[in-house]
Design an enzyme around this catalytic site. Structure first.
Site, PDB file in Angstrom:
ATOM      1  N   ARG A   1       0.852  -1.185   0.000  1.00 29.34           N
ATOM      2  CA  ARG A   1       0.000   0.000   0.000  1.00 29.34           C
ATOM      3  C   ARG A   1       0.888   1.236   0.000  1.00 29.34           C
ATOM      4  O   ARG A   1       1.924   1.275   0.664  1.00 29.34           O
ATOM      5  CB  ARG A   1      -0.933   0.016   1.222  1.00 29.34           C
ATOM      6  CG  ARG A   1      -2.073  -0.988   1.180  1.00 29.34           C
ATOM      7  CD  ARG A   1      -3.079  -0.651   0.084  1.00 29.34           C
ATOM      8  NE  ARG A   1      -4.234  -1.550   0.090  1.00 29.34           N
ATOM      9  CZ  ARG A   1      -4.335  -2.668  -0.599  1.00 29.34           C
ATOM     10  NH1 ARG A   1      -3.308  -3.061  -1.350  1.00 29.34           N
ATOM     11  NH2 ARG A   1      -5.431  -3.409  -0.548  1.00 29.34           N
TER      12      ARG A   1
ATOM     13  N   HIS B   1      -1.189  -0.561 -10.148  1.00 29.90           N
ATOM     14  CA  HIS B   1      -1.827  -1.482  -9.207  1.00 29.90           C
ATOM     15  C   HIS B   1      -2.278  -2.765  -9.920  1.00 29.90           C
ATOM     16  O   HIS B   1      -3.448  -3.158  -9.857  1.00 29.90           O
ATOM     17  CB  HIS B   1      -3.016  -0.802  -8.519  1.00 29.90           C
ATOM     18  CG  HIS B   1      -3.317  -1.380  -7.161  1.00 29.90           C
ATOM     19  ND1 HIS B   1      -3.709  -0.615  -6.101  1.00 29.90           N
ATOM     20  CD2 HIS B   1      -3.292  -2.660  -6.703  1.00 29.90           C
ATOM     21  CE1 HIS B   1      -3.921  -1.380  -5.038  1.00 29.90           C
ATOM     22  NE2 HIS B   1      -3.667  -2.634  -5.386  1.00 29.90           N
TER      23      HIS B   1
ATOM     24  N   GLU C   1      -3.268   7.450  -5.024  1.00 27.66           N
ATOM     25  CA  GLU C   1      -3.332   6.494  -6.122  1.00 27.66           C
ATOM     26  C   GLU C   1      -4.566   6.771  -6.963  1.00 27.66           C
ATOM     27  O   GLU C   1      -5.682   6.682  -6.436  1.00 27.66           O
ATOM     28  CB  GLU C   1      -3.383   5.073  -5.559  1.00 27.66           C
ATOM     29  CG  GLU C   1      -3.174   4.003  -6.598  1.00 27.66           C
ATOM     30  CD  GLU C   1      -3.059   2.621  -5.988  1.00 27.66           C
ATOM     31  OE1 GLU C   1      -2.128   2.412  -5.195  1.00 27.66           O
ATOM     32  OE2 GLU C   1      -3.916   1.788  -6.290  1.00 27.66           O
TER      33      GLU C   1
END
Length: 339
Positions: A250, A297, A278
């Site tokens: 993360r 991601h 993000e």
């Protein structure tokens, strides 16, 4: 639950994921173990339509995934018979409220299955980073010439020190994948003792020492308040010049302002599948820096890898129908130290 009476199940997730999570053969298998309408997907527990409300009222099992509404008191009100939640994705931290556990609902997740592609992606990045593949690619694009022996002298994966932060499900899977290679693997995890580290085949170190000694640092800790900016400016400064940071966990685990400074200076290299925020702002220099490999991601389950998550759910549903305990149960107390 009696095996003579198949459980009633309902989908609650973004329907765009259904065909990949449960392709035809798997959907057939699901239908053989539970009563479920494959065409019905609930997106709102507080105000479902008439058909959805009727299905929820009868449901014993809720099958969730990416795009599921949060499960809280509204879920219990809409689903008085609910006994089990089967999550066809990874973390349930932001999905399941304490009310469900307090009501005795059991929760299962495909987080272990989702850890597989993340660990595979990380292994690939470690091997490429050890060969300095990203920097050599940039140099080749500019010069159109093969590197000299002097330029490749520091390159290679023999004896490279890899520091793994977090013996999470992904971290442990990565440790397994690293075993056949000639790496020295270091581990930091405050919940792992020396005996367990020995079983994992790693050298257990304090975080600061791991950062100082590692050539490549890979993050696999959970995103919890205690780990926010775990790698702050001071700790990033402990990584040796030319070291590589890999983050597939993360973005919040890293102080991105400090990391950006180190990357702009050229002191560090980074392989980032997650960031904070993000996605990054359009003007972030991380998109174009030659010492940054940035991906959107994608380390977790994508494409045909989603079927692996669906298989976990069907396996768990078969256990529910047979009156067996869940194989991948998540307990409320687990969330204090896991993703």
């Amino acid at each position: 639950m009696s095996s003579a009476q198949p459980p009633v199940a309902v989908f609650a997730l973004d329907p765009v994921h259904l065909p990949l999570l449960f392709p035809a053969a798997l959907m057939t298998r699901l239908g053989e173990v539970a009563r479920i309408d494959p065409s019905l997907v609930v997106r709102d527990f507080a105000g479902p339509g008439r058909e959805a409300a009727h299905a929820l009222a009868e449901a014993d099992v809720l099958i969730t995934g990416w795009g599921s509404p949060r499960l809280g008191t509204e879920t219990l009100a809409a689903m008085p018979r609910l006994r089990t939640v089967l999550h066809a994705a990874g973390s349930v931290r932001s999905l399941v409220g304490a009310a469900l556990w307090n009501h005795g609902v059991t929760v299962s997740s495909a987080v272990t299955a989702n850890a597989v592609p993340v660990a595979e992606y990380t292994l690939a990045m470690i091997l490429l980073a050890g060969k300095d593949a990203f920097a050599l690619r940039e140099r080749f694009r500019r010069s159109h010439a093969h590197p000299s022996a002097a330029e490749t002298a520091p390159v290679g994966n023999v004896g490279r020190r890899v520091g793994v932060i977090g013996a999470s499900r992904v971290g442990r899977r990565l440790l397994e994948l690293l075993r056949p290679f000639d790496f020295e693997v270091l581990l930091y995890d405050p919940y792992v003792n020396p005996a367990e580290a020995a079983e994992l085949g790693v050298r257990l170190l304090p975080l600061e020492e791991l950062l100082r000694l590692s050539d490549i640092v890979s993050l696999h800790a959970p995103d919890i308040p205690e780990t926010r900016h775990l790698l702050d400016r001071a700790r990033l400064g402990l990584i040796r010049d030319g070291g590589v940071l890999i983050n597939t966990s993360r973005g919040a685990l890293v102080d991105h302002s400090a990391l950006t400074d180190d990357l702009l200076s050229g002191r560090l290299q980074a392989i980032l599948d997650v960031t904070e925020p993000e996605p990054l702002p359009a003007d972030s220099p991380l998109y174009t820096l030659p010492n940054v490999f940035l991906t959107p991601h994608v380390a977790g389950s994508l494409g045909n890898e989603l079927e692996r998550l669906g298989r976990v759910v069907v396996d768990e549903l078969e256990r529910v129908a047979a009156g067996l305990p869940l194989a991948h149960e998540i307990h409320h107390a687990d969330l204090a130290r896991t993703a």
